[in-house]
Design an enzyme around this catalytic site. Structure first.
Site, PDB file in Angstrom:
ATOM      1  CG  HIS A  93      50.896  13.792 -22.950  1.00 13.28           C
ATOM      2  ND1 HIS A  93      49.584  13.823 -23.435  1.00 13.28           N
ATOM      3  CD2 HIS A  93      50.690  14.093 -21.835  1.00 13.28           C
ATOM      4  CE1 HIS A  93      48.921  14.041 -22.474  1.00 13.28           C
ATOM      5  NE2 HIS A  93      49.522  14.277 -21.431  1.00 13.28           N
TER       6      HIS A  93
HETATM    7  C1  UD1 Z   1      52.360  16.681 -17.141  1.00 11.57           C
HETATM    8  C2  UD1 Z   1      51.088  16.239 -16.258  1.00 11.57           C
HETATM    9  C3  UD1 Z   1      50.132  15.585 -17.300  1.00 11.57           C
HETATM   10  C4  UD1 Z   1      49.571  16.406 -18.408  1.00 11.57           C
HETATM   11  C5  UD1 Z   1      50.852  17.296 -19.044  1.00 11.57           C
HETATM   12  C6  UD1 Z   1      50.286  17.981 -20.205  1.00 11.57           C
HETATM   13  C7  UD1 Z   1      51.986  15.754 -14.243  1.00 11.57           C
HETATM   14  C8  UD1 Z   1      52.356  14.461 -13.126  1.00 11.57           C
HETATM   15  N1  UD1 Z   1      51.790  15.449 -15.273  1.00 11.57           N
HETATM   16  O1  UD1 Z   1      52.947  15.654 -17.643  1.00 11.57           O
HETATM   17  O2  UD1 Z   1      49.019  15.542 -16.304  1.00 11.57           O
HETATM   18  O3  UD1 Z   1      48.687  15.741 -19.089  1.00 11.57           O
HETATM   19  O4  UD1 Z   1      51.589  17.642 -18.432  1.00 11.57           O
HETATM   20  O5  UD1 Z   1      51.315  17.982 -21.206  1.00 11.57           O
HETATM   21  O6  UD1 Z   1      51.764  16.744 -13.740  1.00 11.57           O
HETATM   22  N2  UD1 Z   1      59.871  18.312 -20.956  1.00 11.57           N
HETATM   23  C9  UD1 Z   1      60.450  18.598 -21.754  1.00 11.57           C
HETATM   24  N3  UD1 Z   1      60.076  19.953 -21.976  1.00 11.57           N
HETATM   25  C10 UD1 Z   1      59.247  20.580 -21.474  1.00 11.57           C
HETATM   26  C11 UD1 Z   1      58.347  19.944 -20.273  1.00 11.57           C
HETATM   27  C12 UD1 Z   1      58.726  18.560 -20.327  1.00 11.57           C
HETATM   28  O7  UD1 Z   1      61.458  18.099 -22.425  1.00 11.57           O
HETATM   29  O8  UD1 Z   1      59.079  21.798 -21.627  1.00 11.57           O
HETATM   30  C13 UD1 Z   1      59.991  16.518 -20.727  1.00 11.57           C
HETATM   31  C14 UD1 Z   1      60.974  15.973 -19.872  1.00 11.57           C
HETATM   32  O9  UD1 Z   1      61.835  15.234 -20.273  1.00 11.57           O
HETATM   33  C15 UD1 Z   1      60.259  15.662 -18.537  1.00 11.57           C
HETATM   34  C16 UD1 Z   1      59.107  15.156 -19.142  1.00 11.57           C
HETATM   35  O10 UD1 Z   1      58.929  15.787 -20.396  1.00 11.57           O
HETATM   36  O11 UD1 Z   1      61.101  14.740 -17.945  1.00 11.57           O
HETATM   37  C17 UD1 Z   1      57.706  15.065 -18.583  1.00 11.57           C
HETATM   38  O12 UD1 Z   1      57.229  16.331 -18.088  1.00 11.57           O
HETATM   39  P1  UD1 Z   1      56.566  16.532 -16.894  1.00 11.57           P
HETATM   40  O13 UD1 Z   1      56.160  18.081 -16.647  1.00 11.57           O
HETATM   41  O14 UD1 Z   1      57.020  15.791 -15.628  1.00 11.57           O
HETATM   42  O15 UD1 Z   1      55.117  15.703 -17.143  1.00 11.57           O
HETATM   43  P2  UD1 Z   1      54.368  15.473 -18.660  1.00 11.57           P
HETATM   44  O16 UD1 Z   1      54.670  14.195 -18.923  1.00 11.57           O
HETATM   45  O17 UD1 Z   1      54.514  16.804 -19.208  1.00 11.57           O
HETATM   46  N1  UDP Z   2      48.101  20.939 -27.765  1.00  9.38           N
HETATM   47  C1  UDP Z   2      48.894  22.035 -28.533  1.00  9.38           C
HETATM   48  N2  UDP Z   2      49.908  21.515 -29.160  1.00  9.38           N
HETATM   49  C2  UDP Z   2      50.289  20.297 -29.037  1.00  9.38           C
HETATM   50  C3  UDP Z   2      49.521  19.223 -28.424  1.00  9.38           C
HETATM   51  C4  UDP Z   2      48.566  19.870 -27.645  1.00  9.38           C
HETATM   52  O1  UDP Z   2      48.480  23.044 -28.442  1.00  9.38           O
HETATM   53  O2  UDP Z   2      51.176  19.802 -30.054  1.00  9.38           O
HETATM   54  C5  UDP Z   2      47.051  21.433 -26.857  1.00  9.38           C
HETATM   55  C6  UDP Z   2      45.737  20.904 -27.279  1.00  9.38           C
HETATM   56  O3  UDP Z   2      44.932  21.348 -27.985  1.00  9.38           O
HETATM   57  C7  UDP Z   2      44.972  20.698 -25.768  1.00  9.38           C
HETATM   58  C8  UDP Z   2      46.015  20.645 -24.530  1.00  9.38           C
HETATM   59  O4  UDP Z   2      47.347  21.255 -25.484  1.00  9.38           O
HETATM   60  O5  UDP Z   2      44.313  21.872 -25.742  1.00  9.38           O
HETATM   61  C9  UDP Z   2      46.120  19.318 -24.246  1.00  9.38           C
HETATM   62  O6  UDP Z   2      47.276  19.307 -23.652  1.00  9.38           O
HETATM   63  P1  UDP Z   2      47.925  17.827 -23.356  1.00  9.38           P
HETATM   64  O7  UDP Z   2      47.466  16.788 -24.161  1.00  9.38           O
HETATM   65  O8  UDP Z   2      49.475  18.094 -23.100  1.00  9.38           O
HETATM   66  O9  UDP Z   2      47.606  17.726 -21.777  1.00  9.38           O
HETATM   67  P2  UDP Z   2      46.203  16.882 -21.043  1.00  9.38           P
HETATM   68  O10 UDP Z   2      45.027  17.724 -21.463  1.00  9.38           O
HETATM   69  O11 UDP Z   2      46.184  15.377 -21.399  1.00  9.38           O
HETATM   70  O12 UDP Z   2      46.536  17.152 -19.743  1.00  9.38           O
END
Ligand code: UD1
Ligand code: UDP
Length: 387
Positions: free
Chosen positions: A222
């Site tokens: 991701h």
């Molecule tokens: C964010 C965090 C990242 C973390 C991750 C956990 C920042 C800069 N990044 O990244 O550090 O590891 O969350 O998962 O804060 N989207 C959906 N539905 C949702 C949420 C997101 O479709 O419910 C899609 C949208 O297209 C959006 C993209 O995901 O533009 C990115 O979402 P965003 O919250 O900006 O960043 P993450 O990649 O999720």
């Molecule tokens: N996780 C989850 N379902 C998923 C993918 C991840 O419950 O489909 C959980 C995972 O077990 C961990 C957390 O989400 O506890 C990690 O989140 P993510 O990978 O989105 O972000 P990061 O830790 O890199 O910020």
């Protein structure tokens, strides 16, 4: 001592999961001492990225949801700051609790510190030393806006000292005289608490997915530098698909929505191939209990997630990290996590090495005793007792 009012800020999936460790410890040990108010920025909003965790992990529904949704960094963070500031002015909490390194963390840190509410940062001190990552900027700025900083690992604690934080500071603690702690990791608390529960509550999950223990590899991707760079994304997925075919393994891929969007819009042909292959299974994000079962029963993990890297360790699974650096450096030093970037040769070598490895890998206890949330809450209360 009067009750303290704590604002618990979440926004992204992993923060909701982390907050469940704190909420549980408040309910169990500190319900007379701490009133918790949950603020959800709305950074993540799909049911499977947000609501599922509140339901499954028994966290109080957010008292406030700012509903900011997705946007560019500036717009998203500024909407969060505006919303959080209004809540802080209204609620006048004693402190604000933040997790990790997302835009929700940064927004909470800026809003609270500028209004002089003490910021408490859980997962302080983690560094990738790569400032092109938005998370690295968020971490540094959040740490330097905090009054209590809880570092989950030795490496994180040392990073804070290298940035000028002093462990010998004495109370009263303030943003100019912050206190740093070496704690464990609240996600280890969660894994200990939920692993058994997952087996009971989701007893048929693996069977329903037709998955056989040790016969599949769990893959999550991701990070923006992997999902938004289609050359990298393509190389990673083509390499993994080929390896799965060669080794007759199933790849189970609960993919983040941003990865699905990239695949469907920019790599449609590959997406269709992955959907049709008998060796790859792309599924929507799963719940935490389901994820726990996948981690516990897989053969190995391939990921660019911070949280999933650590969980690979909790479940004693080798981990291939689709990044060039990690904040969880102890895993790499331990030889159980390998950094491969998006390089097909490195992915291939490490995948085969882990698959063919017959000697036992060691998984020492790097992340505390499973009671980190309790420790953190005790220290927060102590700060207020000391005045
Ligand atoms: C964010 C965090 C990242 C973390 C991750 C956990 C920042 C800069 N990044 O990244 O550090 O590891 O969350 O998962 O804060 N989207 C959906 N539905 C949702 C949420 C997101 O479709 O419910 C899609 C949208 O297209 C959006 C993209 O995901 O533009 C990115 O979402 P965003 O919250 O900006 O960043 P993450 O990649 O999720
Ligand atoms: N996780 C989850 N379902 C998923 C993918 C991840 O419950 O489909 C959980 C995972 O077990 C961990 C957390 O989400 O506890 C990690 O989140 P993510 O990978 O989105 O972000 P990061 O830790 O890199 O910020």
């Amino acid at each position: 001592m009067p009750q303290i009012k704590l604002i618990n800020i979440v926004g992204a999936r992993p923060q909701i999961i982390k907050a469940s460790a704190i909420s549980r410890a408040i309910r169990k040990h500190f319900s007379n001492d701490i009133t918790e108010i949950i603020v959800h920025t709305g950074q993540h909003y799909d049911k499977e990225m947000s609501e599922v965790f509140f339901d499954e992990l028994e966290i109080h529904k957010p008292h406030y949801n700012l509903g900011v949704g997705s946007a560019g960094h500036g717009r998203q963070t500024s909407m969060m700051i505006t919303g959080i500031e209004e809540i802080l002015i209204k609620e006048k909490p004693d402190c604000v609790l933040l997790y990790g390194d997302t835009n929700s963390t940064l927004a909470g840190a800026l809003a609270a510190s500028k209004l002089h509410f003490p910021v408490i940062h859980i997962e302080a001190g983690l560094r990738s030393f790569n400032k092109t990552m938005p998370e690295e900027l968020n971490r540094i700025m959040s740490d330097h806006s905090s009054t209590l900083l809880f570092a989950p690992t030795n490496a994180a604690f040392k990073n804070l000292m290298n940035e000028g934080f002093r462990p010998e500071n004495s109370p009263p603690y303030t943003i100019d005289n912050p206190k740093i702690y070496l704690t464990g990791d609240i996600m280890y608390d969660n894994t200990l608490f939920f692993a058994g529960l997952a087996e009971k509550k989701k007893a048929k999950f693996l069977e329903d997915m037709s998955l056989v223990k040790n016969n599949f590899v769990l893959v999550t991707i991701h990070r923006d530098n992997n999902t938004d760079d289609i050359v990298r994304l393509n190389e990673i997925l083509v390499t993994l698909k080929t390896l799965a075919e060669e080794k007759n393994m199933m790849l189970v891929m609960p993919l983040h929505p941003r990865t699905i969007v990239s695949l469907k819009t920019k790599l449609r042909h590959l997406f269709d191939e992955l959907e049709q292959s008998i060796h790859t299974r792309i599924i929507p994000p799963v719940s935490f209990l389901e994820m726990t079962l996948l981690e516990k029963n897989c053969r190995m993990i391939v990921t660019d997630s911070g949280g999933v890297q650590k969980e690979s360790h909790f479940f004693k699974k080798p981990c291939i990290v689709l990044r060039n650096e990690t904040e969880w450096i102890e895993l790499v030093n331990n030889g159980t996590a390998k950094l491969v970037g998006a390089d097909p040769v490195r992915i291939r070598n490490e995948f085969k090495n882990f698959m063919d490895l017959h000697s036992n890998l060691e998984y020492p206890g790097f992340y505390g005793d499973g009671k980190t949330a309790e420790f953190i809450l005790n220290e927060i209360l102590t700060m207020f007792e000391q005045g």
